[in-house]
Design a protein around this motif. Sequence first.
Motif, PDB file in Angstrom:
ATOM      1  N   SER A  72       0.831  -1.107   0.008  1.00  0.00           N
ATOM      2  CA  SER A  72       0.178  -0.151   0.007  1.00  0.00           C
ATOM      3  C   SER A  72       1.010   1.219  -0.015  1.00  0.00           C
ATOM      4  CB  SER A  72      -1.078  -0.002   1.075  1.00  0.00           C
ATOM      5  OG  SER A  72      -0.239   0.084   2.473  1.00  0.00           O
ATOM      6  N   HIS A  73       2.190   1.172   0.238  1.00  0.00           N
ATOM      7  CA  HIS A  73       2.976   2.239   0.067  1.00  0.00           C
ATOM      8  C   HIS A  73       3.539   2.552  -1.095  1.00  0.00           C
ATOM      9  CE1 HIS A  73       2.444   1.886   4.398  1.00  0.00           C
ATOM     10  NE2 HIS A  73       2.841   3.298   4.612  1.00  0.00           N
ATOM     11  N   HIS A  74       3.492   3.752  -1.637  1.00  0.00           N
ATOM     12  CA  HIS A  74       3.998   4.173  -2.968  1.00  0.00           C
ATOM     13  C   HIS A  74       5.259   5.016  -2.813  1.00  0.00           C
ATOM     14  CE1 HIS A  74       3.665   4.807  -7.358  1.00  0.00           C
ATOM     15  NE2 HIS A  74       3.631   6.174  -6.939  1.00  0.00           N
ATOM     16  N   VAL A  75       6.420   4.439  -3.331  1.00  0.00           N
ATOM     17  CA  VAL A  75       7.505   5.093  -3.348  1.00  0.00           C
ATOM     18  C   VAL A  75       7.937   5.372  -4.952  1.00  0.00           C
ATOM     19  CG1 VAL A  75       9.948   5.582  -2.678  1.00  0.00           C
ATOM     20  CG2 VAL A  75       8.178   4.330  -1.202  1.00  0.00           C
ATOM     21  N   PRO A  76       7.770   6.425  -5.508  1.00  0.00           N
ATOM     22  CA  PRO A  76       8.283   6.672  -6.930  1.00  0.00           C
ATOM     23  C   PRO A  76       9.617   6.184  -7.259  1.00  0.00           C
ATOM     24  CG  PRO A  76       7.287   8.649  -6.278  1.00  0.00           C
ATOM     25  CD  PRO A  76       7.461   7.779  -4.761  1.00  0.00           C
ATOM     26  N   TRP A  77      10.739   6.433  -6.643  1.00  0.00           N
ATOM     27  CA  TRP A  77      11.924   6.265  -7.296  1.00  0.00           C
ATOM     28  C   TRP A  77      12.020   4.579  -7.012  1.00  0.00           C
ATOM     29  CZ3 TRP A  77      15.269   3.288  -4.028  1.00  0.00           C
ATOM     30  CH2 TRP A  77      15.062   3.319  -2.595  1.00  0.00           C
ATOM     31  N   ALA A  78      11.371   3.892  -6.063  1.00  0.00           N
ATOM     32  CA  ALA A  78      11.680   2.385  -5.719  1.00  0.00           C
ATOM     33  C   ALA A  78      10.747   1.774  -6.562  1.00  0.00           C
ATOM     34  CB  ALA A  78      11.087   2.276  -4.190  1.00  0.00           C
ATOM     35  N   ASN A  79       9.628   2.221  -7.752  1.00  0.00           N
ATOM     36  CA  ASN A  79       9.015   1.516  -8.329  1.00  0.00           C
ATOM     37  C   ASN A  79       9.941   1.344  -9.534  1.00  0.00           C
ATOM     38  OD1 ASN A  79       6.737   1.878  -7.094  1.00  0.00           O
ATOM     39  ND2 ASN A  79       5.901   3.589  -8.141  1.00  0.00           N
ATOM     40  N   ARG A  80      11.124   2.027  -9.808  1.00  0.00           N
ATOM     41  CA  ARG A  80      11.819   1.721 -11.069  1.00  0.00           C
ATOM     42  C   ARG A  80      13.185   1.036 -10.406  1.00  0.00           C
ATOM     43  NH1 ARG A  80      10.602   7.176 -11.315  1.00  0.00           N
ATOM     44  NH2 ARG A  80      12.663   7.808 -10.285  1.00  0.00           N
ATOM     45  N   ALA A  81      13.752   1.565  -9.094  1.00  0.00           N
ATOM     46  CA  ALA A  81      15.031   0.920  -8.817  1.00  0.00           C
ATOM     47  C   ALA A  81      14.949  -0.708  -8.191  1.00  0.00           C
ATOM     48  CB  ALA A  81      15.614   1.684  -7.643  1.00  0.00           C
ATOM     49  N   LEU A  82      13.842  -0.830  -7.464  1.00  0.00           N
ATOM     50  CA  LEU A  82      13.892  -2.057  -6.849  1.00  0.00           C
ATOM     51  C   LEU A  82      13.264  -3.426  -7.968  1.00  0.00           C
ATOM     52  CD1 LEU A  82      12.251  -1.331  -3.241  1.00  0.00           C
ATOM     53  CD2 LEU A  82      14.621  -1.897  -3.875  1.00  0.00           C
ATOM     54  N   PRO A  83      12.540  -3.093  -8.757  1.00  0.00           N
ATOM     55  CA  PRO A  83      12.122  -4.343  -9.669  1.00  0.00           C
ATOM     56  C   PRO A  83      13.470  -4.380 -10.634  1.00  0.00           C
ATOM     57  CG  PRO A  83      10.518  -2.693  -9.963  1.00  0.00           C
ATOM     58  CD  PRO A  83      11.384  -2.018  -8.908  1.00  0.00           C
ATOM     59  N   ALA A  84      14.323  -3.670 -10.918  1.00  0.00           N
ATOM     60  CA  ALA A  84      15.590  -3.667 -11.579  1.00  0.00           C
ATOM     61  C   ALA A  84      16.370  -4.479 -11.036  1.00  0.00           C
ATOM     62  CB  ALA A  84      16.056  -2.374 -12.193  1.00  0.00           C
ATOM     63  N   LEU A  85      16.632  -4.147  -9.867  1.00  0.00           N
ATOM     64  CA  LEU A  85      17.489  -4.891  -8.696  1.00  0.00           C
ATOM     65  C   LEU A  85      17.161  -6.408  -8.613  1.00  0.00           C
ATOM     66  CD1 LEU A  85      20.034  -4.687  -7.024  1.00  0.00           C
ATOM     67  CD2 LEU A  85      18.285  -3.894  -5.031  1.00  0.00           C
ATOM     68  N   SER A  86      15.671  -6.368  -8.467  1.00  0.00           N
ATOM     69  CA  SER A  86      15.261  -7.932  -8.261  1.00  0.00           C
ATOM     70  C   SER A  86      15.751  -8.580  -9.448  1.00  0.00           C
ATOM     71  CB  SER A  86      13.935  -7.765  -8.010  1.00  0.00           C
ATOM     72  OG  SER A  86      13.558  -9.215  -7.713  1.00  0.00           O
ATOM     73  N   ARG A  87      15.655  -8.095 -10.667  1.00  0.00           N
ATOM     74  CA  ARG A  87      15.782  -8.793 -11.758  1.00  0.00           C
ATOM     75  C   ARG A  87      17.233  -9.143 -12.210  1.00  0.00           C
ATOM     76  NH1 ARG A  87      11.933  -5.241 -13.899  1.00  0.00           N
ATOM     77  NH2 ARG A  87      10.211  -6.017 -14.532  1.00  0.00           N
ATOM     78  N   ALA A  88      18.040  -8.258 -11.598  1.00  0.00           N
ATOM     79  CA  ALA A  88      19.626  -8.286 -11.895  1.00  0.00           C
ATOM     80  C   ALA A  88      19.978  -9.451 -10.776  1.00  0.00           C
ATOM     81  CB  ALA A  88      20.258  -7.129 -11.240  1.00  0.00           C
ATOM     82  N   ALA A  89      19.261  -9.703  -9.466  1.00  0.00           N
ATOM     83  CA  ALA A  89      19.791 -10.923  -8.861  1.00  0.00           C
ATOM     84  C   ALA A  89      19.191 -12.186  -9.315  1.00  0.00           C
ATOM     85  CB  ALA A  89      19.090 -10.498  -7.512  1.00  0.00           C
ATOM     86  N   ASN A  90      18.374 -12.327 -10.359  1.00  0.00           N
ATOM     87  CA  ASN A  90      18.119 -13.373 -11.039  1.00  0.00           C
ATOM     88  C   ASN A  90      19.079 -14.424 -11.455  1.00  0.00           C
ATOM     89  OD1 ASN A  90      15.570 -12.821 -10.736  1.00  0.00           O
ATOM     90  ND2 ASN A  90      14.881 -12.190 -12.819  1.00  0.00           N
ATOM     91  N   HIS A  91      19.114 -15.711 -10.990  1.00  0.00           N
ATOM     92  CA  HIS A  91      20.035 -16.656 -11.457  1.00  0.00           C
ATOM     93  C   HIS A  91      21.692 -16.258 -10.781  1.00  0.00           C
ATOM     94  CE1 HIS A  91      17.257 -18.465 -14.049  1.00  0.00           C
ATOM     95  NE2 HIS A  91      17.205 -17.177 -14.814  1.00  0.00           N
ATOM     96  N   SER A  92      21.595 -15.387  -9.566  1.00  0.00           N
ATOM     97  CA  SER A  92      22.716 -14.890  -9.070  1.00  0.00           C
ATOM     98  C   SER A  92      23.657 -14.046  -9.886  1.00  0.00           C
ATOM     99  CB  SER A  92      23.358 -16.234  -8.400  1.00  0.00           C
ATOM    100  OG  SER A  92      22.531 -16.989  -7.524  1.00  0.00           O
ATOM    101  N   ARG A  93      22.991 -13.493 -10.831  1.00  0.00           N
ATOM    102  CA  ARG A  93      24.151 -12.828 -11.703  1.00  0.00           C
ATOM    103  C   ARG A  93      24.729 -11.607 -11.126  1.00  0.00           C
ATOM    104  NH1 ARG A  93      19.805 -13.718 -15.670  1.00  0.00           N
ATOM    105  NH2 ARG A  93      18.851 -11.676 -14.908  1.00  0.00           N
ATOM    106  N   LEU A  94      23.801 -11.073 -10.173  1.00  0.00           N
ATOM    107  CA  LEU A  94      24.392  -9.748  -9.397  1.00  0.00           C
ATOM    108  C   LEU A  94      25.459 -10.099  -8.447  1.00  0.00           C
ATOM    109  CD1 LEU A  94      24.050  -6.862  -8.307  1.00  0.00           C
ATOM    110  CD2 LEU A  94      22.431  -7.728  -6.810  1.00  0.00           C
ATOM    111  N   TRP A  95      25.356 -11.388  -7.911  1.00  0.00           N
ATOM    112  CA  TRP A  95      26.377 -11.639  -6.817  1.00  0.00           C
ATOM    113  C   TRP A  95      27.618 -12.131  -7.579  1.00  0.00           C
ATOM    114  CZ3 TRP A  95      24.700  -9.155  -3.372  1.00  0.00           C
ATOM    115  CH2 TRP A  95      23.197  -9.118  -3.064  1.00  0.00           C
TER     116      TRP A  95
END
Length: 496
Positions: free
Chosen positions: A17-40
């Motif tokens: 229920s909480h809306h943070v405009p910058w997080a709407n862009r940054a967090l989905p991108a960060l989550s996708r980057a961690a797919n298959h441990s690529r980020l790590w």
Amino acid sequence: MGKIHAADRAAFAWVASHHVPWANRALPALSRAANHSRLWVVTGAGMALSGGRGGRRAAVRGLGSLALASTMTNVVLKSWVRRPRPVLDAVPMARRLDRQPWTTSFPSGHAASAAAFATGVALESRPLGVAAGALAGSVAFSRVYTGVHYPGDVLAGAALGAGVAALTLRWWPTRPVEAASAPPPRGKVPALVEGHGLVVVVNGSAGPEGGTAQRLRELLPGAEVVERGHDGDLIALLCEAAREARVLGVAGGDGSVNAAARIALDRGLPLAVFPAGTLNHFAGDLGLTHLDDTAHALAAGEAVLVDVADLQRDHSHPFSAADGEELGPELFLNTFSLGVYPDLVRFREELEGRIGKWPAMLVGLVRVLRDAGPVKMRVDGRPRSLWLLFLGNGRYAPEGFAPTYRPDLTDGLLDVRIVDASRPLARTRLVAAVLSGTLGRSRVYEASTARTVRLSEIQEGAELAVDGEVRPGASQLRIAKGRRLTVYRPEGAQRD
């Protein structure tokens, strides 16, 4: 249990229920980057390339912990626990992630991998661990924010990952920050301002980088710096340097330091060790991680005493000066071994700088045991058939098959570790014990301490590994503690 699930869903609804405009862009991108441990994987590669030896250790432990946690989460736990993904109605479309509806939500594999990596890194390096922890926390939160997991899924995954990383200490303990204990010499050693009175021999063929000689001339303009080329006689150069020096210096790896220590003891000179090899085990135990450390100790006249283990053969060894000048007995400052260990040393040192000592040891162990045979000899008069005889100059930690560091450089003991080849299925039992962390209870493995070890009737052709260098074998050997060497070290020295 119902109250816990209700609280978990309520927490998820609150985040949704909480809306943070910058997080709407940054967090989905960060989550996708961690797919298959690529980020790590990318983060670990960056640490290994730019963080020096400490960064490589942190990357290896972090990625190894991640692999274990990911396997346990995705292969084991998710096949047992069937919890549906959260309902997305409460999550704004702008931040939703695509997801596979048939996969289970508990526990969060992303959170487990993130926590395992960050905890593994933190075990080796607190500064790197803080940065990795902040990134891992962001990834874990992104899984709730984007509607993929309930908070409980993420917390369970994070706890699992951190626990798996901590469990790696059973197989691969961390090294202490403090350098090994060693007492000061009874008398004062020369304080060489700008290096006047120091003659240091630089082994140009040691280490991964050049420029050591020039850096020493800048640090110690009063010292005489002698460079040894790839075809030069290191022993002859050290003997010549010892005739002119108040303090003998050597810049190189453990093999170079071994040669210099032998000559310094014979001439009654203190030794200045400049870490310029690939691994620098002896310098690392002393807490000498940079050339500057030794330069500061020289200027301040700060030194310690360290034990030396003498190695006496049944015949003379061609380790002597070119002019025929006699030298004292062979010695080792770190380790001596025979059996499969010389081959294991070769394999381990090829990989150690890239993947860490314990993983390199395990890979090398499997390779050498596959092809090698046991060595027959008498140990203190007792006939033995051994895969390995390891002797450490002082007690090493941890106990087991991958000795890493010494807490004390003057304990007067030899660390004796033996792998018995006479037991049924000795090779298989050894590898299984190493993998399970139960080597200390395995009947194929023996550990003890001694002040003297006598070896006789050694099988012909068995090579020796002395301070990481392979040397010709002998039919009889006597290894004993007793002498001590004076080595420069600054007060408050710490390991890398």
